[in-house]
Scaffold this active site. Sequence first.
Site, short mmCIF file in Angstrom:
data_model
loop_
_atom_site.label_atom_id
_atom_site.label_comp_id
_atom_site.label_asym_id
_atom_site.label_seq_id
_atom_site.Cartn_x
_atom_site.Cartn_y
_atom_site.Cartn_z
N ASN A 1 -41.55 38.81 -7.08
CA ASN A 1 -40.64 38.61 -5.95
C ASN A 1 -40.78 39.82 -5.03
OD1 ASN A 1 -38.60 38.23 -4.15
ND2 ASN A 1 -36.92 38.36 -5.65
N LYS B 1 -39.52 40.21 -2.20
CA LYS B 1 -38.31 40.42 -1.39
C LYS B 1 -38.71 40.65 0.08
CE LYS B 1 -35.98 41.93 -5.52
NZ LYS B 1 -34.93 42.71 -6.15
N HIS C 1 -31.03 33.66 -5.98
CA HIS C 1 -31.18 35.09 -6.31
C HIS C 1 -29.88 35.82 -5.99
CE1 HIS C 1 -32.61 39.20 -6.30
NE2 HIS C 1 -33.64 38.77 -7.00
N GLU D 1 -29.33 38.57 -4.65
CA GLU D 1 -29.26 39.18 -3.30
C GLU D 1 -28.88 38.14 -2.26
OE1 GLU D 1 -33.11 41.01 -3.52
OE2 GLU D 1 -32.33 42.46 -4.96
N GLU E 1 -31.24 37.50 -14.55
CA GLU E 1 -31.34 38.78 -13.85
C GLU E 1 -29.96 39.43 -13.79
OE1 GLU E 1 -35.11 38.84 -11.19
OE2 GLU E 1 -33.41 38.25 -9.98
N GLY F 1 -33.23 46.60 -9.30
CA GLY F 1 -33.53 47.71 -8.39
C GLY F 1 -32.88 49.02 -8.78
N SER G 1 -35.58 45.55 -12.98
CA SER G 1 -36.27 46.82 -13.28
C SER G 1 -37.38 46.65 -14.32
CB SER G 1 -35.26 47.89 -13.71
OG SER G 1 -34.36 48.18 -12.66
P1 13P Z 1 -36.46 44.81 -9.52
O1 13P Z 1 -37.62 44.49 -10.45
O2 13P Z 1 -36.86 45.60 -8.33
O3 13P Z 1 -35.31 45.38 -10.28
O4 13P Z 1 -35.96 43.40 -8.93
C1 13P Z 1 -35.74 42.35 -9.81
C2 13P Z 1 -35.51 41.14 -9.03
O5 13P Z 1 -34.52 41.00 -8.35
C3 13P Z 1 -36.55 40.10 -9.07
O6 13P Z 1 -36.10 38.92 -8.47
#
Ligand code: 13P
Length: 268
Positions: free
Chosen positions: A13, A15, A99, A101, A173, A179, A219
């Site tokens: 991903n 993002k 997701h 976010e 997640e 993150g 992470s």
């Molecule tokens: P990170 O691997 O940066 O923590 O993000 C995970 C994520 O949100 C994947 O969709």
Amino acid sequence: MIRPMRPVVIAANWKMNTTPADAGDLATTIARRTAVPGVERVICPPFVCLAAVRDALAANDASVSVGAQDVHHELAGAYTGDTSATMLTGLATWVIVGHSERRRDHDETDERIGRKLARAVDAGIRPILCVGEQLDDRDLGQAVEVVDSQLAGALFERDRDALSRAGLVIAYEPVWAIGTGRNALGSDAAAMAEAIRATLSRLGWGPVAADVPVLYGGSVTAANIGDFLAEPSIDGALVGGASLKPDEMAGIVGRAGVTAAARLAATT
Ligand code: 13P
């Protein structure tokens, strides 16, 4: 009856990173560095980079799939800036839905996420449904209840057979792990994967629940992917920050290849 082996999936991903000018090269580099048998690889760039990544992968390694990071819950209409499932046809064969976010920044509800799932499936696009608790939920011992309710909300009144045929994938997640550099324990992720399949059974999925791939996200790095893939209930990862780094992806997919080979050996 012997049930089919679940696939091992590593989904990237990206993002809100990369541009149409550089996304194709990055996808090609990652594809070359992760050519490991048995692992299903998916790259999910921003919408505006989908065509560049699709073209680069078609030219260099068509076994890597392209995914979108979201899809709208309606097919067309006055939704400025949004993208429908039909628009994704030809660009993406996978899509991330729900997701955290997007739940946080776009007020996505479980009900709306469920409609997105239906749109994706109707368009022949394979959905990755994201679920996960906040830190407070975990501290209060309510992580399983929160994830259970996200699943029940998104899957309520959805066509289970269509979702199952489309190859629904669930990504666990935990929001506090995204993150932050603070990943969950492999054992906690595995317990949640079991809970997710138990919820699916309770929602009427029956034995098919055991076939639904569950990924861990939050992470994930080349250094910690082994903690998750050592758990038989975890089928791969949804990778954020590390998915932009070819070295990290090489390590992550390389480790996933070990699990894929072991699963194959166990069934032959
Ligand atoms: P990170 O691997 O940066 O923590 O993000 C995970 C994520 O949100 C994947 O969709």
